[in-house]
Write an enzyme that holds these catalytic residues in place. Sequence first.
Site: not given
Length: 484
Positions: A153, A250, A284, A458
Amino acid sequence: MKFQPTASHFIDGEYVEDTAGTPIDVIYPATGEVIARLHSATPQIIEQALTSAKRAQNAWTAMTGTERGRVLRRAADIMRERNRELSILETHDTGKPLQETLVADATSGADALEYFGGLAGSLTGEHIPLGGGDFVYTIREALGVCVGIGAWNYPTQIACWKGAPALACGNAMVFKPSETTPLSALKVAEILIEAGAPKGIYNVVQGYGDVGAALVTDPRVAKVSLTGSVPTGRKVYAAAAEGMKHVTMELGGKSPMIVFDDADIENAVSGAILGNFYSSGQVCSNGTRVFVQKGIKEAFLARLTERLANVKIGDPMDEAVNFGPMVSEAQMNIVLGYIEKGKAEGARLVHGGARLDRAGFYLQPTVFADVTDDMTIAREEIFGPVMSVLDFETEDEVMARANATEFGLAAGVFTNDLTRAHRVVAGFEAGTCYINTYNLAPVEAPFGGSKMSGVGRENSKLAINHFSEMKTVYVSMNDVEAPY
Ligand code: NDP
């Protein structure tokens, strides 16, 4: 083919090909046209990438942080200069409208390179004074060769969000993009070389899950950072655990967004739009369970459907278009399956719900109301433009329902009651929370999930701890006392 790269992989500062690998067709989601043909990495290619990374890492880590940071900041500048060109490539790779890619992809990749480039010179250990003049100092060390594995994505952003902190800390990275969107990570690797990075510190290899698995299990690899789904995360985490490797995961989500009666409806609708339909819903952290308090439910739905009439769906290269196709035919069909389930399980379709009658993998932005917690569309990650609106009456009730999920990536609340906003956020079981906004992810802030949505963070200074480790050095200033 319009976007054919020089070769499939980028290793040791140059493009490398091995046509023995399984072919990968890159499809432009807006038309279905094949725009490039690549090959999955063979064992020889994987070996070449890891050998080169291992060799390069020693010299890279021996440079000062300031020197490494300079390379990253130069790369950020080059990405910004080429933003349009990179955005056009990203749009062809993913189908996301150019209107979006111009502001959210290479630019956020550049932000990460600039931010971690800026931090690189300030990474240190600490001095810990002890009794009698003894002391400990710690040395912050690179982990070694890190593997990055990306979802489809945000291919440029993911390549940079993983690469920038890894490189800032003195690691080398071997990055495997999703085979659905393999093109832009090659550009990141090219730009790093142009910015002065030593050959081999950022290699890109293409491939399916088996290539990712081969990288994860290689004993030379010290760390794995994955962006992907929970099922893949489970496999990759388990494989990494076998070698006691560091991980960042993630993963997916089914995040709640709670809109209280006292919220500013216009802002709440904007948040729900951003948190469900940006990138055609393929984000997400999307707030796909929109809990709206009963008093404003109809007003919220009315304004939402009014606003959705302004969606401009079409050719993603047209900068006026703000809603593009799904990344692939397969993903479109998955989402259509969920829409059917929503209808079959009794949710009320208030907007969209169909594929567009045109070439490419286009779906309408879709809203279901009267969704209940047990429905499939309220429980599973859809990863497409499908918003579920659920009703609620009290704060206690909605908090219990919002947290009743295995996921914990993000959560948001819209209210004008200050104390309630902070109380609700404190109660959320999620890594990334929003008050009166949704889905912003600046590089300065930690990003990541709790529960099944992931491990580690992150971005921000926290990412440094996930790409380095501390060596403790005890220094004695006194005689050694032994019992005999
Ligand atoms: P997948 O989990 O299917 O794949 C992610 C990556 O892992 C791909 O590159 C994939 O390769 C690779 N892979 C698959 N199997 C293995 C394996 N056994 N070992 C090593 N690597 C493997 O995710 P998608 O690409 O479909 O992306 C969508 C998912 O990503 C959603 O769940 C979404 O929520 C999540 N995501 C999470 C984000 C976050 O920051 N939390 C951000 C963006 C997306 P291949 O593609 O060839 O299968």
